[in-house]
Scaffold this motif. Structure first.
Motif, short mmCIF file in Angstrom:
data_model
loop_
_atom_site.label_atom_id
_atom_site.label_comp_id
_atom_site.label_asym_id
_atom_site.label_seq_id
_atom_site.Cartn_x
_atom_site.Cartn_y
_atom_site.Cartn_z
N LYS A 1 22.75 24.46 54.38
CA LYS A 1 22.61 23.05 55.15
C LYS A 1 22.07 21.92 54.33
CE LYS A 1 21.91 25.86 59.16
NZ LYS A 1 20.91 26.68 59.93
N LEU A 2 21.00 22.12 53.58
CA LEU A 2 20.17 21.12 52.98
C LEU A 2 20.45 21.23 51.55
CD1 LEU A 2 16.77 21.47 54.85
CD2 LEU A 2 18.69 20.02 55.36
N LEU A 3 20.63 19.86 50.88
CA LEU A 3 20.71 19.74 49.54
C LEU A 3 19.37 20.49 48.51
CD1 LEU A 3 22.48 18.65 47.15
CD2 LEU A 3 21.20 16.31 47.38
N GLY A 4 18.42 20.08 49.26
CA GLY A 4 17.19 20.80 48.37
C GLY A 4 17.22 22.26 48.48
N THR A 5 17.76 22.89 49.49
CA THR A 5 17.86 24.29 49.33
C THR A 5 18.82 24.95 48.47
OG1 THR A 5 17.55 24.19 51.85
CG2 THR A 5 18.08 26.37 50.94
N LEU A 6 19.92 24.13 48.38
CA LEU A 6 20.97 24.31 47.21
C LEU A 6 20.29 24.16 45.93
CD1 LEU A 6 23.93 24.89 45.93
CD2 LEU A 6 24.06 22.32 46.21
N ARG A 7 19.55 23.24 45.64
CA ARG A 7 18.93 22.79 44.21
C ARG A 7 18.19 24.12 44.01
NH1 ARG A 7 22.55 20.44 43.15
NH2 ARG A 7 22.65 18.05 43.43
N GLN A 8 17.43 24.74 45.04
CA GLN A 8 16.39 25.68 44.61
C GLN A 8 16.97 27.04 44.44
OE1 GLN A 8 13.01 25.30 44.81
NE2 GLN A 8 12.61 27.22 44.21
N HIS A 9 18.19 27.31 45.13
CA HIS A 9 19.01 28.26 44.93
C HIS A 9 19.71 28.33 43.47
CE1 HIS A 9 22.51 31.09 45.26
NE2 HIS A 9 23.25 29.99 44.85
N GLU A 10 19.98 27.28 43.12
CA GLU A 10 20.68 26.93 41.78
C GLU A 10 19.83 27.72 40.59
OE1 GLU A 10 23.85 23.34 42.35
OE2 GLU A 10 21.87 22.90 42.07
N SER B 1 27.70 23.12 48.59
CA SER B 1 28.38 24.66 48.10
C SER B 1 27.38 24.84 46.43
CB SER B 1 29.64 24.47 48.29
OG SER B 1 30.20 25.68 47.50
N CYS B 2 26.88 26.05 46.27
CA CYS B 2 26.91 26.50 45.00
C CYS B 2 28.13 26.55 44.04
CB CYS B 2 25.90 27.70 44.78
SG CYS B 2 25.77 28.19 43.08
N LEU B 3 28.03 25.76 42.68
CA LEU B 3 29.34 25.73 42.22
C LEU B 3 29.45 26.90 41.20
CD1 LEU B 3 29.10 22.11 40.27
CD2 LEU B 3 30.39 22.88 42.44
N ILE B 4 28.37 27.81 41.14
CA ILE B 4 28.32 29.12 40.51
C ILE B 4 29.02 30.15 41.26
CG2 ILE B 4 27.30 30.59 39.00
CD1 ILE B 4 25.47 28.18 38.27
N CYS B 5 28.40 30.25 42.82
CA CYS B 5 28.43 31.75 43.30
C CYS B 5 29.45 31.17 44.59
CB CYS B 5 27.58 32.27 43.51
SG CYS B 5 26.20 31.77 44.73
N GLY B 6 29.35 29.81 44.90
CA GLY B 6 30.16 29.59 46.25
C GLY B 6 29.15 29.56 47.39
N ARG B 7 27.89 29.98 47.23
CA ARG B 7 27.16 30.33 48.45
C ARG B 7 26.82 28.67 49.09
NH1 ARG B 7 21.30 33.16 49.11
NH2 ARG B 7 21.12 32.73 51.24
N ARG B 8 27.01 28.61 50.51
CA ARG B 8 26.63 27.32 51.05
C ARG B 8 25.42 27.16 51.76
NH1 ARG B 8 31.45 24.69 50.85
NH2 ARG B 8 30.77 23.42 52.25
#
Length: 179
Positions: A19-28, A10-17
């Motif tokens: 599946k993959l940690l790498g995708t979260l890191r790119q989103h951040e 989960s993104c700590l800033i906007c809450g979007r979730r």
């Protein structure tokens, strides 16, 4: 996770979730104020620093300024050369805490540790067998489709896995030694 819909990161800033940690890191990265002002005029990717752009450009020019002193092979980054040198030195700095196996690359250790987790995301659509890696599922599927890609050059036998062929080849050596 594709089948379960699970999104554990989960993104700590906007809450979007994700599946993959790498995708979260790119989103951040969309939440940072840093401006990407270095543009690749070949593929339009943007970079934070001129050095990042310079290294990226090597993918287009095939420039390999770092060379192995042992075999002469060229690399686009110093890090890639460092990893390659382990082929010659035998160094395996990444050790599995569960079984002790050692690896030359952190990526390979990270892939390996999933085996110990019991997580098996690759499922056979025919019998439901679950596998930890896609390659394991590929080998398993040969039990259903009859594929035997590893063929003996001395007789008509064929095998689903390379190690089975290697074991079989030893039987020819034993037979040859007996004659």
């Amino acid at each position: 996770m594709t089948h379960s819909g699970e999104r554990p990161h989960s993104c700590l800033i906007c809450g979007r979730r994700f599946k993959l940690l790498g995708t979260l890191r790119q989103h951040e990265k969309i939440h940072t104020d840093r401006e990407r002002s270095y543009l690749c005029d070949v593929c339009c990717k943007m970079f934070l620093t001129s050095k990042q752009l310079q290294i990226h450009m090597r993918t287009h020019t095939n420039e390999k300024p770092y060379h192995c002193g042992e075999c002469g092979k060229g690399f686009s980054t110093k890090g890639a050369l460092t990893i390659h040198m382990r082929v010659h030195t035998g160094e395996t700095p990444y050790r599995c805490p569960d079984c002790g196996w050692c690896f030359k690359r952190k990526f390979n250790l990270d892939k390996h540790v999933t085996v110990h987790s019991g997580y098996k995301p690759f499922v056979c659509g025919i019998c439901g067998k679950a596998c930890a890696r896609k390659t394991y599922l590929t080998v398993h599927m040969r039990t259903h489709n009859g594929e035997r890609p590893y063929k003996c050059t001395l007789c008509d036998k064929a095998f689903t896995q390379s190690h089975c062929l290697k074991t079989h080849m030893k039987s020819h050596l034993v037979a040859e030694a007996a004659t």
